[in-house]
Structure formats: C-alpha cells, structure tokens
Design an enzyme around this catalytic site. Structure first.
Site, PDB file in Angstrom:
ATOM      1  N   GLY A   1       1.038  -1.270   0.109  1.00 21.42           N
ATOM      2  CA  GLY A   1      -0.050   0.065   0.247  1.00 21.42           C
ATOM      3  C   GLY A   1       0.686   1.210   0.245  1.00 21.42           C
ATOM      4  CG  ASN A   2      -0.563   4.443  -1.582  1.00 20.20           C
ATOM      5  OD1 ASN A   2      -1.179   5.383  -1.017  1.00 20.20           O
ATOM      6  ND2 ASN A   2      -0.894   4.060  -2.538  1.00 20.20           N
ATOM      7  NE  ARG A   3       5.226   6.577   4.321  1.00 21.91           N
ATOM      8  CZ  ARG A   3       5.414   5.691   5.264  1.00 21.91           C
ATOM      9  NH1 ARG A   3       4.668   5.533   6.335  1.00 21.91           N
ATOM     10  NH2 ARG A   3       6.733   4.940   5.316  1.00 21.91           N
TER      11      ARG A   3
END
Ligand code: C5P
Length: 397
Positions: free
Chosen positions: A202-204
């Site tokens: 995933g990412n932030r």
C-alpha cells in the site's frame, strides 16, 4: 436563515454588535453565543436586545431542549467573530467546555471564523497550526486585516470590518452553484494490493485531498461519486461512495461510471504494480530462508485508459502526480513528463515525502496542461487547493 453568531473575548467584540445588526437587518434569525470572556467586553443585555433571543454561555441552561446539541445542529450558518487565540485553540482541539464550542461540534453548516489578535500571537506557530487544522476541516477562515490594534500599535491581526465579514459569511452560506447539474467522479485514497489474506502492498495516502474535492464539488452543486480506496479521514455525509480498495477494483468502478461523467478527478494514489498472485493462505516464514522474492505485475494505468477511451470531447479528466525529485530532474520536470505521457486535461503536480503531501492538511501544487505547459501554482489547505482544481476543471470543459 438561522445564524449562530459566536463571540469570543477580545476587544473587537464590540464590532460583533454591528455584525449582528447586519444579519438582523437582512432578515435573518440570529442566536448570539458569547463566551464568558466575551461578556466582559459586551454584556448579555446588548446581545439579547439586538437579537431578540436569550443569551447564555452555559450548557446547563435550557437543558430540557438539549440546547448544546440542538442550536448547532439547526444552524444554517455559524460565524465566530472575533475569534481569539483561545477559542481557535479550543475549536482545533474539539473541546466542548461552553455552549459555543459544544455547538460548533454539532454544526453541519458552513462555519466561518474571523480571527482577531495581536500580530505576534497571529504569527505564533501554535496559532498557525490551529488555523491550518480548522481549514483542513472545512472551516472558512477570514484572514485578519492590518491596521490599528488595541493599544497604540498597528499591524496584522485586526478584525475585518463587519460589512466584510457579513459579505464573506453570506457567500460561504450559499456557495456559487457553478457545478450544478455536473456529474463528477473523484477517486481518493491509496490502493492496497493483496499479497495474502492478511497482507497488502500500500501507500501513505489518507484520501484527504480527494475528500476535500468531493465535498467542495457537492457544495457547488455537482452530483459527486467518490471512488474510495482505503480512505482514513472522515467522509462527509451525502456523497455517493463506491468502495474500491485495490487498483483492479478501482479500474472496474471508474470505467463503469466514466461514460456519464462531466469531470473525472483521479486523486487516488493507485499502485503501479500488484503481487502477481494472491496467495490463498498466510505466507509462512520458513527457518532456512533469510530473503523472499515477490513477483509484481504492472497495474493498468486507469487515468491513461480513461483518456484513451474518452468519447465525449467535453469530458474533463484531471490527474495527480505525486512526485519526488531525483538525479534526472526536479518534481516539476517529472510532473511535466507525466502530463505529456498521460495526456489528461490537467495534471496536479505535488511533491511528496516525509511530512510533505500525503497525510498533511496543506498542499503546494503546480498545474500542468496536457502538453506539459505550466498553467499556474496554488498553495494552502487541501480544501483551498480543491476549490482551485474544480474551478480550473470547469473552465476546461
Ligand atoms: O503514474 P502515476 O502513478 O504517478 O500517476 C498518477 C496519476 O495517475 C494519478 O492521477 C493516479 O490516480 C493515476 N493512476 C492511475 N492508474 C495507475 C496509476 C496511477 O489512474 N495504475
């Protein structure tokens, strides 16, 4: 219109009397909510006589009508003028220690804050951080004016004139409906690409910029569908929300909706790659392996696909480019190259990194056209940036 006028304890409270008059003369129903400190500057009889309504600072009066919930909930506009450093801090912290702050917590209407304080206080980082918090939550902050302050000093921090506050508050209560009748699709958040039943890549991205876009577009009259990938900020009521946690789910959702849309804004951070296969059981740690190799496959570029498949030439497609600089070039260099590659009508280029971009209440962006040309810049809260993006998208249609 039902207006709540919050007055906090600063010398400029006397100007709120004139503001009250302007609302009353324009035919509005006004409930004045001073703080205890405000009553040291202007007394309750003045507010009661001019508003024709009872005045209290306490949540322990009119308990039978649950006033601390009801007055905020039923307000159609809430204006806090003057807003002192103290009330701004209390609002930012979500306090509910008097009738005004409790009402602010239950208000669903536009909330306008007009700060007034000494220049040094206004510039203090604590105040500026609180103001940024308020803006990121959708409060409209009327910047203080420059001029004579309480003592002999002059500078930034003066409460703007009641006529200015009145005009800006009325505009906030009924935003221009320039997107009325438009169908707008906004993707927001960060995709999660499943690895096994419990893990993902995933990412932030928090989804805040996309949520601000969605709520601003709705406020301006659009019919909005928010395609949501793991958004971690609150999503306002009244939006059509389609959950699309991974890139493939997002592609399916957006492509299904795109034909009808006048404006599509791809604010989501979509993973460029996904694990080749989702393992059925949890991947086990084996005793004799110190490394593990993941095979990733490329995700479809949804944005580029939408541009390529577009049949309605007046449909406006907006992309984002969250970039970092490197040895090949700076953020803008990469953003301009991406704009040409993706050929969206507008690309919103912003820098990302620790404490910049993702998860932050503010943003600083450059607008790039489809041939890589720089069209302008914008800085401010993500809500302010959202307003600017929507205005530009509208012009491009
Ligand atoms: O290529 P990059 O991910 O930097 O491009 C960012 C823009 O493209 C964003 O608007 C994002 O929503 C969109 N995008 C997409 N599909 C992907 C990757 C990004 O639509 N697979």
């Amino acid at each position: 219109m039902r207006v709540v006028l919050g007055v906090s304890g600063g010398i400029a409270a006397y100007k709120a009397v004139l503001l009250l008059r302007l609302f009353k003369e324009a035919g509005h129903h006004v409930r004045v909510m001073p703080t205890d400190a405000a009553l040291k500057f202007v007394g309750a009889p003045t507010w009661e006589a001019l508003s024709g309504e009872p005045v209290t600072t306490s949540v322990f009066q009119d308990v039978d009508s649950v006033a601390h919930v009801d007055l905020g909930k039923s307000a159609q506009l809430l204006v806090i003028a003057p807003a002192t450093a103290d009330i701004i801090a209390r609002i930012a912290a979500g306090r509910a220690d008097d009738l005004l702050t409790a009402s602010i917590l239950t208000a669903t209407c536009p909330v306008v804050v007009a700060p007034a304080m000494h220049t040094e206080m206004w510039h203090n980082p604590a105040i500026q951080a609180n103001i940024a918090t308020l803006k990121s939550r959708g409060f409209i902050v009327i910047p203080p004016a420059s001029g004579r302050l309480t003592g002999k000093d002059t500078g930034l921090g003066r409460l703007p004139e009641p006529e200015d506050i009145f005009a800006q508050a009325m505009a906030a209560a009924s935003p221009v409906q320039d997107l009325a009748g438009k169908r707008v699709i906004i993707s927001a958040g960060g995709t999660q690409e499943p690895l096994d039943p419990v893990r993902f890549l995933g990412n932030r991205s928090s989804g805040l910029q996309g949520v601000c876009l969605a709520s601003e577009a709705k406020g301006r009259g659009a019919h909005v569908t928010l395609v949501a990938a793991n958004i971690t900020v609150p999503i306002p009521d009244g939006l059509d929300v389609v959950q699309a946690p991974s890139a493939l789910e997002m592609q399916r959702a957006i492509e299904g909706l795109a034909g009808e849309a006048d404006i599509i804004i791809m604010a989501a951070a979509v993973a460029d790659f996904r694990p080749q296969a989702q393992v059925e059981g949890k991947i086990k740690k084996t005793a004799n392996e110190d490394t593990m190799t993941l095979t990733l496959v490329k995700n479809p570029d949804i944005l580029a696909g939408l541009v390529a498949a577009r049949t309605n030439s007046s449909q406006v497609i907006v992309g984002f480019a969250a970039e970092t600089g490197d040895q090949d070039g700076d953020v803008l260099f990469h953003g301009r190259a991406k704009a040409i590659r993706k050929a969206a009508n507008l690309l919103v280029v912003n820098e990302v990194g620790p404490n910049i971009g993702f998860g932050q209440p503010t943003n600083s962006v450059t607008f790039v056209g489809k041939d890589g040309e720089v069209l302008g810049t914008a800085q401010g809260s993500k809500r302010e940036i959202a307003r600017e993006i929507l205005s530009r998208a509208l012009q491009l249609g």
